[in-house]
Design a protein around this motif. Structure first.
Motif, short mmCIF file in Angstrom:
data_model
loop_
_atom_site.label_atom_id
_atom_site.label_comp_id
_atom_site.label_asym_id
_atom_site.label_seq_id
_atom_site.Cartn_x
_atom_site.Cartn_y
_atom_site.Cartn_z
N ASP A 74 2.56 -1.68 1.39
CA ASP A 74 2.00 -1.23 3.27
C ASP A 74 2.67 -0.52 4.58
OD1 ASP A 74 -0.31 -3.18 3.43
OD2 ASP A 74 0.94 -5.12 3.36
N THR A 75 1.67 0.33 5.23
CA THR A 75 2.54 1.63 5.52
C THR A 75 1.89 1.43 7.56
OG1 THR A 75 2.45 3.12 3.29
CG2 THR A 75 2.91 4.07 5.94
N THR A 76 3.27 0.90 7.55
CA THR A 76 2.92 1.59 9.15
C THR A 76 3.97 2.34 10.00
OG1 THR A 76 2.04 -1.14 8.71
CG2 THR A 76 3.10 -0.45 11.36
N PHE A 77 3.14 3.48 10.77
CA PHE A 77 3.25 4.14 11.42
C PHE A 77 3.85 3.68 12.86
CE2 PHE A 77 0.48 6.12 8.49
CZ PHE A 77 1.75 7.26 7.58
N ILE A 78 4.63 3.94 13.67
CA ILE A 78 5.03 3.72 14.84
C ILE A 78 5.82 4.79 15.65
CG2 ILE A 78 7.16 1.72 16.79
CD1 ILE A 78 7.23 0.29 13.71
N GLU A 79 4.59 4.91 17.06
CA GLU A 79 5.19 5.22 17.86
C GLU A 79 5.04 5.06 19.19
OE1 GLU A 79 4.35 9.16 21.17
OE2 GLU A 79 3.10 7.75 20.04
N GLY A 80 6.18 5.49 19.87
CA GLY A 80 6.68 4.32 21.14
C GLY A 80 6.06 3.47 20.85
N LYS A 81 5.23 2.92 22.22
CA LYS A 81 4.47 1.37 21.44
C LYS A 81 3.64 1.51 20.50
CE LYS A 81 1.80 1.69 25.94
NZ LYS A 81 2.18 2.38 26.50
N HIS A 82 2.96 2.10 20.65
CA HIS A 82 1.76 2.63 19.51
C HIS A 82 1.67 2.44 17.94
CE1 HIS A 82 -0.24 3.81 22.50
NE2 HIS A 82 0.71 5.11 22.63
N GLU A 83 1.07 1.12 17.14
CA GLU A 83 1.15 1.60 15.58
C GLU A 83 -0.28 1.75 14.94
OE1 GLU A 83 2.57 -2.35 14.63
OE2 GLU A 83 4.44 -2.37 15.71
N VAL A 84 -0.19 2.01 13.62
CA VAL A 84 -1.13 2.27 13.07
C VAL A 84 -0.31 2.05 11.39
CG1 VAL A 84 -2.54 4.47 12.54
CG2 VAL A 84 -1.52 4.28 14.75
N GLU A 85 -1.62 1.40 11.11
CA GLU A 85 -1.65 0.76 9.53
C GLU A 85 -1.85 1.36 8.37
OE1 GLU A 85 -2.34 -3.40 9.69
OE2 GLU A 85 -0.60 -3.61 11.15
N GLY A 86 -1.65 1.57 7.17
CA GLY A 86 -2.51 1.99 6.54
C GLY A 86 -1.60 1.27 5.07
N GLN A 87 -2.47 1.67 3.92
CA GLN A 87 -1.85 1.61 2.65
C GLN A 87 -2.12 2.35 1.77
OE1 GLN A 87 -4.42 -1.75 3.04
NE2 GLN A 87 -3.73 -3.25 2.55
N PHE A 88 -0.56 2.38 1.08
CA PHE A 88 -0.70 3.07 -0.56
C PHE A 88 -0.42 2.60 -1.48
CE2 PHE A 88 2.03 5.63 -2.33
CZ PHE A 88 1.94 7.03 -2.27
N PHE A 89 -1.31 3.45 -2.41
CA PHE A 89 -1.09 2.18 -3.92
C PHE A 89 -0.47 3.26 -4.36
CE2 PHE A 89 -4.49 -0.27 -0.63
CZ PHE A 89 -4.66 -1.28 -1.45
N LEU A 90 -0.33 2.97 -5.45
CA LEU A 90 0.70 3.88 -6.90
C LEU A 90 0.29 3.22 -7.77
CD1 LEU A 90 2.45 5.88 -8.63
CD2 LEU A 90 3.76 4.78 -7.91
N ILE A 91 -0.74 3.25 -9.21
CA ILE A 91 -1.37 2.73 -10.39
C ILE A 91 -0.93 3.74 -10.48
CG2 ILE A 91 -3.74 1.74 -10.80
CD1 ILE A 91 -4.80 2.75 -8.36
#
Length: 208
Positions: A171-188
């Motif tokens: 689970d990948t969460t980017f943080i810049e100041g008070k902003h957060e963006v979430e994505g998901q990274f899958f290694l198969i």
């Protein structure tokens, strides 16, 4: 039973450490690329069956944006960086400072920026895993798609042939100041690749 539990926890500790180092490297690389401080939250790392991936991103019919790669080298496999179109727009606007177009479509510049961010993530996670294991692993040039999650995973199967039945989710969460963006990274990894990864770490895979 306790030994098996300890063994599984040890494997997860190794994967979490890989995720932590990869996230740190990705944050540094993204900060350089965007010329502003970008942090990434300590990632949640877990193993899940391949068929559960679509459910984790909102269901097989959920429209998602995916950057995907083939991993070549000693432990071949597949990588997917998946995020919702809304999260992708937020990532581009809040973090990359790009004036995004409204609606569900993406301009060529937006597409290119998402590809580059996915590329940095893939390179960071794969290089940290390669460093840990001393195995050769290289992601290919990224491909992008926006479609239903089930269709994207099916396309990956068609492109790359058989996939392993287990996926490593970061689970990948980017943080810049008070902003957060979430994505998901899958290694198969391909069917035999996880065994090679853990063997390289001196951890034989258990057999049920």
């Amino acid at each position: 039973m306790d030994l098996f539990k300890d063994f599984e926890e040890f494997k997860m500790d190794v994967l979490k450490e890989v995720g932590n180092i990869g996230a740190g490297n990705a944050a540094t690389a993204l900060s350089r690329l965007l010329d502003k401080p970008i942090d990434m939250a300590v990632p949640k790392v877990q193993m899940l069956p391949f068929e559960a991936i679509a459910e984790r991103v909102g269901g097989a019919e959920k429209i998602v944006l995916a950057v995907f790669f083939r991993v070549e080298g000693d432990t071949p496999g597949n990588l997917f960086f998946i995020l919702s179109p809304e999260a992708a727009k937020k990532l581009l606007h809040r973090l990359a400072g790009i004036e995004v177009e409204s609606g569900d479509s993406f301009s060529e510049m937006e597409w290119s920026a998402i590809s580059e961010i996915g590329n940095i993530l893939a390179g960071s996670y794969i290089s940290s895993l390669a460093d840990f294991t001393s195995l050769s692993m290289t992601p290919t040039v990224p491909a992008l798609a926006m479609d239903m999650a089930g269709a994207i995973l099916s396309y990956g199967l068609l492109q790359f042939g058989e996939m392993g039945d287990s996926a490593m989710l970061i689970d990948t969460t980017f943080i810049e100041g008070k902003h957060e963006v979430e994505g998901q990274f899958f290694l198969i990894p391909d069917p035999e690749s996880f065994a090679k990864i853990f063997a390289a770490l001196g951890v034989p895979m258990s057999h049920d």
